[in-house]
Structure formats: C-alpha cells, structure tokens
Design a protein around this motif. Structure first.
Motif, mmCIF file in Angstrom:
data_model
loop_
_atom_site.group_PDB
_atom_site.id
_atom_site.type_symbol
_atom_site.label_atom_id
_atom_site.label_comp_id
_atom_site.label_asym_id
_atom_site.label_seq_id
_atom_site.Cartn_x
_atom_site.Cartn_y
_atom_site.Cartn_z
ATOM 1 N N GLN A 152 -1.122 -15.581 -0.913
ATOM 2 C CA GLN A 152 -0.500 -14.695 -1.906
ATOM 3 C C GLN A 152 0.265 -13.569 -1.219
ATOM 4 O O GLN A 152 1.391 -13.246 -1.603
ATOM 5 C CB GLN A 152 -1.561 -14.086 -2.825
ATOM 6 N N GLN A 153 -0.352 -12.977 -0.199
ATOM 7 C CA GLN A 153 0.293 -11.884 0.527
ATOM 8 C C GLN A 153 1.554 -12.387 1.233
ATOM 9 O O GLN A 153 2.591 -11.733 1.213
ATOM 10 C CB GLN A 153 -0.686 -11.283 1.533
ATOM 11 N N GLY A 159 8.958 -13.100 -0.713
ATOM 12 C CA GLY A 159 9.753 -12.810 -1.901
ATOM 13 C C GLY A 159 10.500 -11.495 -1.770
ATOM 14 O O GLY A 159 11.579 -11.324 -2.311
ATOM 15 N N ASP A 160 9.912 -10.554 -1.022
ATOM 16 C CA ASP A 160 10.552 -9.260 -0.789
ATOM 17 C C ASP A 160 11.485 -9.302 0.415
ATOM 18 O O ASP A 160 12.091 -8.294 0.771
ATOM 19 C CB ASP A 160 9.500 -8.162 -0.543
ATOM 20 N N GLY A 161 11.539 -10.436 1.094
ATOM 21 C CA GLY A 161 12.380 -10.557 2.282
ATOM 22 C C GLY A 161 11.753 -9.981 3.527
ATOM 23 O O GLY A 161 12.399 -9.792 4.537
ATOM 24 N N GLN A 162 10.441 -9.691 3.464
ATOM 25 C CA GLN A 162 9.745 -9.130 4.617
ATOM 26 C C GLN A 162 9.098 -10.256 5.401
ATOM 27 O O GLN A 162 8.857 -11.330 4.910
ATOM 28 C CB GLN A 162 8.657 -8.164 4.170
ATOM 29 N N THR A 163 8.790 -9.961 6.647
ATOM 30 C CA THR A 163 8.004 -10.875 7.459
ATOM 31 C C THR A 163 6.748 -10.150 7.879
ATOM 32 O O THR A 163 6.712 -8.930 7.959
ATOM 33 C CB THR A 163 8.768 -11.349 8.718
#
Length: 171
Positions: A152-153, A159-163
């Motif tokens: 989920q994380q 989805g936020d474009g973070q890695t």
C-alpha cells in the motif's frame, strides 16, 4: 576425489570455496527500549469503564556495519478510560540481520515487510507480558499484514511520483 576435468555445476561457489549466493540471516533479536507507565495507580484498578486502546507502529532499518542491518519495530500502546490514562507501553524491539549479495532494490522490501513479520510475534509477547506485569489483563496485539502495508505504501508513493529512498518506513 574429483579430477580437474569435472565441471563445477554450482555457480554460487567460487574456486576458493567462498559462497557468494544471496543470503539474509537473523543474527540476534532483542529489546532495545521498553517503558511501562501506570500513571494512575492504584486508582486505575477500580475504574469500571473499558479502556480505548491506541496502538501505533513504526518500522525503521539502518546499516550498523558492513553487511549488517538493524530493523526496529517501535510499538506504542496507550489505554485510556473515561477517568484517565490506564497505562502506556513503549517498546523498541530490534533484530540484527546479516546480508550477503542481495541487490539493493530487494533490501527495502525485506526490511519493511519480511523482517517485521519475523520480529512481530516476539515483540507482541513483550507487550503482553509488560501489560500483565503492570497488573492488567495481557493485551495481545492483532496480527499485522506487513507485506500488505508495504505494498500500500509503495503504491501510494508511486501514485505520487515518489520513490522509496532509504530502508526505513512506517506501518
């Protein structure tokens, strides 16, 4: 005794006998920090209302040496009644893991999903014993799907474009 013409079918073993296959092993597990507070004793033992339980988890992982990582489960449990705080348990339960030949992209899933799954039953027992030793019925933490929380994380961050950067997290 094998002669020099016999092929070696174990590619993980080098000619000098060194094993270079991927491996992760639990070296040790331990209570790093434990606090039990009973701020309203002895009155708390006469309260009639059922407590509301607040449980918080945090998972952290850090390198502590060459090929050594410490994974820490931080568990905070607070029991509150209408009359006040019944008890507070704060636990940091850790495991020391040795790592060999594991690709970097596979370390974080292990440290945030698999290692907590290994450590959790032992941390659960420490919390239950601390609550019982404080004069209350043992409090058993509900099982946690660390793999599901990690997924989920990961999906939320993608989805936020973070890695995901360092092997540390919260569940």
């Amino acid at each position: 005794m094998a002669d020099d013409t016999t092929p070696d079918f174990t590619p993980e073993t080098l000619t000098n006998g060194e094993d270079n296959s991927p491996a992760i092993g639990l070296i040790s597990q331990y209570v790093k920090d434990l606090s039990f507070e009973n701020p309203n004793a002895p009155a708390v033992y006469q309260w009639q209302s059922a407590p509301q339980m607040d449980v918080q988890f945090n998972i952290g992982a850090e390198g502590v040496g060459e090929n050594l990582f410490e994974v820490t489960l931080k568990i905070d449990v607070t029991a509150k009644n209408d009359e006040g705080t019944g008890f507070v348990v704060e636990l940091k339960y850790a495991g020391l893991f040795g790592v060999r030949n594991i690709p970097e992209d596979q370390l974080q899933p292990f440290f945030l999903a698999e290692a907590p799954r290994i450590l959790f039953p032992f941390a659960r027992r420490v919390v239950a014993d601390a609550v019982r030793d404080g004069g209350f019925p043992p409090f058993l933490l509900e099982p946690i799907d660390f793999h599901g929380l990690f997924q989920q994380q990961l999906q939320a961050q993608q989805g936020d474009g973070q890695t995901m950067a360092a092997p540390a997290g919260e569940a």
